[in-house]
Scaffold this motif. Structure first.
Motif, PDB file in Angstrom:
ATOM      1  N   THR A 263       0.832  -1.199   0.000  1.00  0.00           N
ATOM      2  CA  THR A 263       0.000   0.000   0.000  1.00  0.00           C
ATOM      3  C   THR A 263       0.866   1.248   0.000  1.00  0.00           C
ATOM      4  O   THR A 263       1.946   1.252   0.603  1.00  0.00           O
ATOM      5  N   PRO A 264       0.415   2.316  -0.660  1.00  0.00           N
ATOM      6  CA  PRO A 264       1.039   3.602  -0.372  1.00  0.00           C
ATOM      7  C   PRO A 264       0.833   3.928   1.103  1.00  0.00           C
ATOM      8  O   PRO A 264      -0.223   3.613   1.663  1.00  0.00           O
ATOM      9  N   PHE A 265       1.824   4.520   1.716  1.00  0.00           N
ATOM     10  CA  PHE A 265       1.740   4.845   3.143  1.00  0.00           C
ATOM     11  C   PHE A 265       2.439   6.181   3.344  1.00  0.00           C
ATOM     12  O   PHE A 265       3.652   6.301   3.144  1.00  0.00           O
ATOM     13  N   ILE A 266       1.645   7.184   3.701  1.00  0.00           N
ATOM     14  CA  ILE A 266       2.137   8.559   3.838  1.00  0.00           C
ATOM     15  C   ILE A 266       2.006   8.984   5.293  1.00  0.00           C
ATOM     16  O   ILE A 266       0.953   8.759   5.921  1.00  0.00           O
ATOM     17  N   VAL A 267       3.047   9.598   5.830  1.00  0.00           N
ATOM     18  CA  VAL A 267       3.027  10.117   7.198  1.00  0.00           C
ATOM     19  C   VAL A 267       3.412  11.593   7.158  1.00  0.00           C
ATOM     20  O   VAL A 267       4.429  11.964   6.568  1.00  0.00           O
ATOM     21  N   HIS A 268       2.592  12.433   7.799  1.00  0.00           N
ATOM     22  CA  HIS A 268       2.805  13.887   7.808  1.00  0.00           C
ATOM     23  C   HIS A 268       2.602  14.386   9.227  1.00  0.00           C
ATOM     24  O   HIS A 268       1.551  14.160   9.842  1.00  0.00           O
ATOM     25  N   TRP A 269       3.607  15.067   9.771  1.00  0.00           N
ATOM     26  CA  TRP A 269       3.521  15.594  11.146  1.00  0.00           C
ATOM     27  C   TRP A 269       4.591  16.671  11.310  1.00  0.00           C
ATOM     28  O   TRP A 269       5.707  16.396  11.726  1.00  0.00           O
TER      29      TRP A 269
END
Length: 546
Positions: A388-394
């Motif tokens: 899966t695409p997996f994006i993390v933004h913080w």
């Protein structure tokens, strides 16, 4: 930190979509316009080897609990007539992220699809409000019309009439708008508390429903056909560093023709155009959620995670499928539109998809494109089913912008990560029930630097199974033999090395079996025997492997 959340604790926004392939969105090599997801990726991190569990309900159960799906009672799907051994219902040996974070005084919200309760019409202890959510708006069922979905619910109350009486209703928009509303509501009502919000889209799961203006954007976008598009996607993935240049593009699915020989070309293209429009609409809604976070000053301290629940779906909806199957037995459709017209079920090339009166899927060849460069699809544990695409933004917690991470990880790691960043305590007991230990490992070390130290990864779904230890992946397409791949040299699983490494195959098989025994995996042979005895005939349970 385990007690009493405060405004400085990070908010958590977990966004899951449904049946989308690895390479569909723009920031993972696709042609579909996803500027809001692309923006999150450009200002956060993308993971190239994050894995789901290959099917809707099991992935949702694993994601929300930090366990493997079999441990939660969701071994396959959620219909109560399912095989014995799995309850088909979220059990009390697990806790959800919402239940854990409520102990730390987080406010908890859910907008979208639930799909981990066997009772679809009456509230039970497996419904959202009973599993830690303060607010719920969405559907209990796993699929259905985007214009008039079954089991539309607010709190514990059925509100299907809201869609039935609103000509402008569209489920993807409703999920997005409710999520944005929750963000604003939280800032007003609970300014001194953090929130956890789970946004669970049904897009782009079939049926192919989309707005005309969104479909029109993709006219001509896919005209060169799936063969050339797969090559183009792979090149973009390589150029972007997501896929290693030495990994080969898998062959076209052998059941599908070359694009030059494709039949019903206008209808076939329209299917992919509508599928793209479904994802586009979702991204537009994510943009509205992000705008609400920005307007309320909450985006910098919100950990945002985006992923898909399984690989692209190659399921066909045959023309002979009946309303009785979809409407009465499975509750994933309605027989008539809101205007009283009959819904026409099945992939009929004489009927263009998109409108409320249609109920179609986009088929194997386009799913093969969606999963570029990998093999197989939803249901299977080869890379096409689980990558899966997996994006993390913080912004407050991740300083690098646009980084890539290649460490293998899987769904239970989301719970472990959220525990890590919030300081919440994972209970050994909850409401008088013993709770199984979390199976995940935190991703927080990867936020600041690349690392690859995770332990073994395991999967099983419908007999399809795998174990990955370091660079080695042992995988089985049930009922075939185990295959072995070197994932550093051959992540597209083109060169089976099982015959060259019998000792490794034996050792990894033994490790898999110990895991399966520990986690309550029921042998597929036993399930098939039970299904035959029960006369279960749901169309998606047909054995595509045979």
């Amino acid at each position: 930190m385990a007690n009493g959340g405060k405004a400085s604790d990070p908010n958590i926004l977990l966004i899951l979509n449904d049946d989308m392939g690895f390479s569909d969105i723009g920031c993972y090599g696709g042609e579909i316009e996803t500027p809001n997801l692309d923006r999150l990726a450009a200002n956060g991190l993308r993971y190239s080897q994050f894995y789901n569990t290959a099917r809707c309900s099991p992935s949702r159960a694993s994601l929300l609990t930090g366990l493997h799906p079999h441990q939660t009672g969701i071994g396959i799907l959620t219909y109560s007539n399912g095989p014995e051994g799995y309850t088909s219902n979220l059990n009390r040996s697990c806790v959800t992220i919402a239940e854990v974070l409520k102990q730390k005084k987080y406010k908890t919200y859910l907008s979208g699809k639930w799909h981990i309760a066997s009772n679809l019409t009456e509230p039970t202890d497996a419904w959202p409000l009973q599993r830690g959510f303060d607010h719920f708006y969405g559907t209990i069922i796993g699929a259905g019309s985007f214009y008039n979905p079954n089991t539309l619910t607010r709190g514990n109350d059925n509100i299907e009439h809201e869609a039935e009486n609103d000509p402008s209703f569209f489920y993807t928009d409703a999920i997005s708008d409710q999520a944005a509303s929750y963000v604003r509501q939280h800032k007003v009502e609970n300014p001194d508390k953090p929130f956890f919000q789970y946004v669970a889209y049904t897009a782009p799961h079939w049926p192919l429903h989309a707005h005309d203006e969104d479909i029109a954007k993709y006219k001509g976008r896919f005209d060169v056909g799936w063969d050339r598009l797969r090559e183009q996607r792979l090149q973009r993935l390589v150029d972007d560093g997501i896929i290693h240049p030495n990994w080969q593009l898998t062959d076209r699915d052998p059941t599908q023709p070359p694009w030059t020989e494709a039949q019903h070309r206008e209808w076939t293209l329209r299917c992919m155009e509508v599928y793209a429009a479904q994802i586009d609409r979702m991204d537009q809604g994510i943009g509205r959620i992000l705008a609400a976070l920005e307007e309320t000053g909450q985006i910098d301290n919100t950990l945002i995670i985006f992923l898909s629940d399984n690989g692209a779906c190659a399921e066909d909806i045959p023309q002979g499928v009946t309303a009785r199957e979809l409407v009465d037995q499975l509750m994933i459709a309605k027989a008539q539109t809101r205007e009283g017209e009959p819904v026409q079920f099945g992939n009929d090339p004489n009927l263009m998809p998109g409108g409320e009166h249609t109920y179609q899927s986009y088929g194997t060849a386009w799913a093969n494109l969606s999963n570029t460069p990998f093999r197989l699809y939803k249901h299977w544990i080869h890379e096409g089913g689980i990558a899966t695409p997996f994006i993390v933004h913080w912004p407050n917690g991740i300083k690098e912008r646009g980084g890539l991470r290649h460490n293998p990880s899987q769904l239970p790691d989301v719970m472990a990560t959220i525990l890590d960043v919030t300081g919440a305590s994972y209970p050994k007991e909850y409401n008088g029930n013993a709770i199984l230990p979390c199976e995940g490992e935190s991703l927080v070390p990867s936020f600041s630097a690349a690392y690859g130290g995770r332990g073994p990864l395991f999967w099983e779904h419908e007999g399809n199974a795998a174990v990955r230890i370091g660079k080695w992946k042992l995988v089985r397409k049930y009922p075939d033999a185990w295959e072995l791949y070197d994932m550093e040299l051959d992540r597209t699983e083109m060169h089976d090395l099982a015959a060259q490494h019998p000792d490794r195959v034996r050792d990894m098989t033994e490790q898999y079996q110990r895991w399966a025994n520990r986690c309550g995996v029921i042998p597929r042979e036993k399930i098939l025997a039970l299904m035959e005895a029960q006369g279960e005939t749901a169309f998606w349970e047909e054995e595509k492997q045979n």
